[in-house]
Motif scaffolding. Sequence first.
Motif, PDB file in Angstrom:
ATOM      1  N   SER A 134       2.394   9.089  -4.161  1.00  0.00           N
ATOM      2  CA  SER A 134       3.333   9.600  -3.875  1.00  0.00           C
ATOM      3  C   SER A 134       4.598   8.174  -2.859  1.00  0.00           C
ATOM      4  O   SER A 134       5.509   9.176  -2.548  1.00  0.00           O
ATOM      5  N   GLY A 135       4.527   7.194  -3.209  1.00  0.00           N
ATOM      6  CA  GLY A 135       5.400   5.989  -3.324  1.00  0.00           C
ATOM      7  C   GLY A 135       6.584   6.087  -4.302  1.00  0.00           C
ATOM      8  O   GLY A 135       6.641   6.968  -4.681  1.00  0.00           O
ATOM      9  N   PRO A 136       7.598   4.891  -3.212  1.00  0.00           N
ATOM     10  CA  PRO A 136       8.866   4.939  -3.650  1.00  0.00           C
ATOM     11  C   PRO A 136       8.929   4.752  -5.313  1.00  0.00           C
ATOM     12  O   PRO A 136       9.303   5.382  -6.215  1.00  0.00           O
ATOM     13  N   ALA A 176       7.500   7.611  -7.277  1.00  0.00           N
ATOM     14  CA  ALA A 176       8.999   8.731  -7.354  1.00  0.00           C
ATOM     15  C   ALA A 176      10.016   7.967  -7.949  1.00  0.00           C
ATOM     16  O   ALA A 176      10.596   9.111  -9.042  1.00  0.00           O
ATOM     17  N   MET A 177      10.355   6.963  -8.271  1.00  0.00           N
ATOM     18  CA  MET A 177      11.614   6.491  -8.710  1.00  0.00           C
ATOM     19  C   MET A 177      11.453   6.617 -10.347  1.00  0.00           C
ATOM     20  O   MET A 177      11.935   7.026 -11.005  1.00  0.00           O
ATOM     21  N   ALA A 181      10.675  -3.623   2.850  1.00  0.00           N
ATOM     22  CA  ALA A 181      10.707  -2.252   2.364  1.00  0.00           C
ATOM     23  C   ALA A 181      10.104  -2.041   3.971  1.00  0.00           C
ATOM     24  O   ALA A 181      10.178  -0.860   4.433  1.00  0.00           O
ATOM     25  N   PHE A 241      11.397   1.364   6.333  1.00  0.00           N
ATOM     26  CA  PHE A 241       9.748   2.289   6.635  1.00  0.00           C
ATOM     27  C   PHE A 241      10.318   1.958   8.047  1.00  0.00           C
ATOM     28  O   PHE A 241       9.359   3.629   8.511  1.00  0.00           O
ATOM     29  N   PHE A 248       4.854   9.867   5.442  1.00  0.00           N
ATOM     30  CA  PHE A 248       4.285   8.941   3.826  1.00  0.00           C
ATOM     31  C   PHE A 248       5.922   8.486   3.678  1.00  0.00           C
ATOM     32  O   PHE A 248       6.026   9.325   2.320  1.00  0.00           O
ATOM     33  N   PRO A 249       6.174   6.955   3.631  1.00  0.00           N
ATOM     34  CA  PRO A 249       7.319   6.966   3.221  1.00  0.00           C
ATOM     35  C   PRO A 249       7.465   6.791   1.169  1.00  0.00           C
ATOM     36  O   PRO A 249       6.775   6.582   0.735  1.00  0.00           O
ATOM     37  N   THR A 250       8.437   7.447   0.706  1.00  0.00           N
ATOM     38  CA  THR A 250       8.638   7.550  -0.443  1.00  0.00           C
ATOM     39  C   THR A 250      10.000   7.314  -0.710  1.00  0.00           C
ATOM     40  O   THR A 250      10.876   7.341   0.277  1.00  0.00           O
ATOM     41  N   VAL A 251      11.097   7.946  -1.543  1.00  0.00           N
ATOM     42  CA  VAL A 251      12.787   7.575  -1.970  1.00  0.00           C
ATOM     43  C   VAL A 251      12.356   9.160  -2.213  1.00  0.00           C
ATOM     44  O   VAL A 251      11.572  10.048  -3.650  1.00  0.00           O
ATOM     45  N   PRO A 252      13.665  10.395  -2.283  1.00  0.00           N
ATOM     46  CA  PRO A 252      14.517   9.712  -0.671  1.00  0.00           C
ATOM     47  C   PRO A 252      14.078   8.771   0.412  1.00  0.00           C
ATOM     48  O   PRO A 252      13.291   9.711   0.143  1.00  0.00           O
ATOM     49  N   TYR A 290       0.726  -1.112   0.071  1.00  0.00           N
ATOM     50  CA  TYR A 290      -0.289  -0.157   0.438  1.00  0.00           C
ATOM     51  C   TYR A 290       0.933   1.316   0.043  1.00  0.00           C
ATOM     52  O   TYR A 290       0.202   2.346  -0.681  1.00  0.00           O
ATOM     53  N   VAL A 291       1.857   1.199   0.678  1.00  0.00           N
ATOM     54  CA  VAL A 291       2.935   2.380   1.326  1.00  0.00           C
ATOM     55  C   VAL A 291       4.087   2.235  -0.099  1.00  0.00           C
ATOM     56  O   VAL A 291       3.594   3.597  -0.822  1.00  0.00           O
ATOM     57  N   ILE A 292       4.126   1.704  -0.527  1.00  0.00           N
ATOM     58  CA  ILE A 292       5.271   1.066  -2.441  1.00  0.00           C
ATOM     59  C   ILE A 292       4.560   1.824  -3.293  1.00  0.00           C
ATOM     60  O   ILE A 292       4.993   2.967  -4.385  1.00  0.00           O
ATOM     61  N   ILE A 325      -2.946   5.713   7.049  1.00  0.00           N
ATOM     62  CA  ILE A 325      -1.461   5.473   6.481  1.00  0.00           C
ATOM     63  C   ILE A 325      -0.929   5.242   8.010  1.00  0.00           C
ATOM     64  O   ILE A 325      -0.775   6.605   8.627  1.00  0.00           O
TER      65      ILE A 325
END
Lengths: 284, 267
Positions: free
Chosen positions: A133-135, A138-139, B29, B33, B40-44, A127-129, B231
């Motif tokens: 706006s998740g990773p 973003a990548m 992950a 996290f 709200f985790p993301t990269v970077p 759900y987060v990934i 979340i």
Amino acid sequence: MTIDPKRRFDPYALTWRMPIIVWQVLFFIGPLVFMIAMTFFLVKNYRMHEAFEMKNWIKMLGRGFFWDSYFLTLGLATLSTLCATIIAFPAAYALSFKVSANIRRWAIFFLIIPFFTSYLVRTFSWYVILAESGPINAMLAYIGLGPYTMLNTKFGTMVGYMTLTLPLVVILQTVSLASIDRSLIEAAHNLGCGRVRTVFTVIVPLAKTGLIIAAVFCFILSFGDFVAPYYLGGSKPPTLPIMIIDTTKSGQQWPRAAVVAVMMMVTLFTVAFAAIMVAYRKKT
Amino acid sequence: MMDSERAIKWFLRGYVVCLFVFVFLPIIASMVFSFNSQRFPTVPLGTFTWHWYETIWQDPDVWDAIKTSIIVSSCTSVLATFIGFCTAYTDYRYSFRFKGAFLALALLPPTIPLIIMALAMLAWFARIGASGEIWSVIIAHTVLTAPFAMAVIRLRLNQIDPNLESAAWNLGASEWTAMREIILPFAKPAIVSALCLTAAVSFDEFAVAWFVSGLNKTVPVIILEIVTGNIDPQVNAIGTFVFITSMTLVIIAQILIMTREKKDAPA
């Protein structure tokens, strides 16, 4: 063995035989039979009354939204089974024929771990990934793509189903492929049968039973899962398991939830029975 | 010809690696996290923090849930392993009428979707006046996990020399003595393995626990409730704890079976 089969009362034998019978009748068969009976009960003023009426059945099966959910769930579970079978097969093929027995053993070792490891937290992690706006988005943004909406879509639901089912499907497929007699495959190669053709005309038919059993487990798991369609799929419209939860938790309508559950069981038994008939059918 | 052979081999290996990445990505992950400062985790990634662990450390609900989970999974594992052993031994030693039905009864529970079992158990426990108790979760989990214990122990009994037991009888040992002196020691690694495996399954199970636990929430039920709200990175912290616990149990369970297999292999 030295045991006289005509001995009527054998306390030693019964000691080992009875625990599972007593336990399962009381706490497995009992609940399931009671749930079937419950579909005929009535709810008045938030209290359940034992009765024998068809009202719940008529109410649930007579509504369009039940059938919408039913066919949605059926479709999603079928799609999940197809995806898992297709995605797992090359991996199972590689693990069976392209690596050593030792690597195969370790691969299965590592696939068993996630099967018994909190599916709920793994889904939340997706759900987060997969979030807007998740990773992943973003990548993708670095290379100028996206953002893609992956949550609350069928794609999200499938990612969840694959998280649940892929390890098991790969294990079952690998076990059945690895037990194929290698000399048959070599014979096919020697007779000039190409690689792809060997896979589909020799390997798949030989491993048919195992492949179908893997698919059946995948179908059962996906059909009964509420986590993937709820958290990753957005649950609009709800699948049958979500409908059971909503109906049970809000409004005390246990009998109607039981109708949904019984319909699910009937469907699963039909699918499993049909698949097993196909799996064990003798070649003519 | 040889080149295409190798290309296919490497392609397939890469494919397997990708599949493993997909399977393990959510686990890794979640662990990453749990130390990440972002809500709200993301990269970077954000900065390293113990914050989420601190908040769950101070949450009495989480402690209660951990206590409940430990009680439930340890009681479940003992009960399920006992029942599983009895069933495996019966299947190993005896043949009798309706044995097919007997085995079906023993092995069927994992094929019924958990949500259906949850509803059925909820209604049944309410009917017999046992709802919302901690032992109702234990009873339900024992039904779900006993087949796993049975399977693990049955595989082990397959490796025993069937003449050992009857030799003991011929030397004058009673059936009970033969059980204590021969079968139990032989099955011991599988029994410990079954204890770990059933504890892990019970520790992770959320659907049935959610329906029948009432106020005695287990850890996965707490997670389910937090997740339904929003979340909340606390889930990753609790989740990491759950992952490590159940992975440890499953790894121990597997190693116990594997090492004995090797030792017993004929030299």
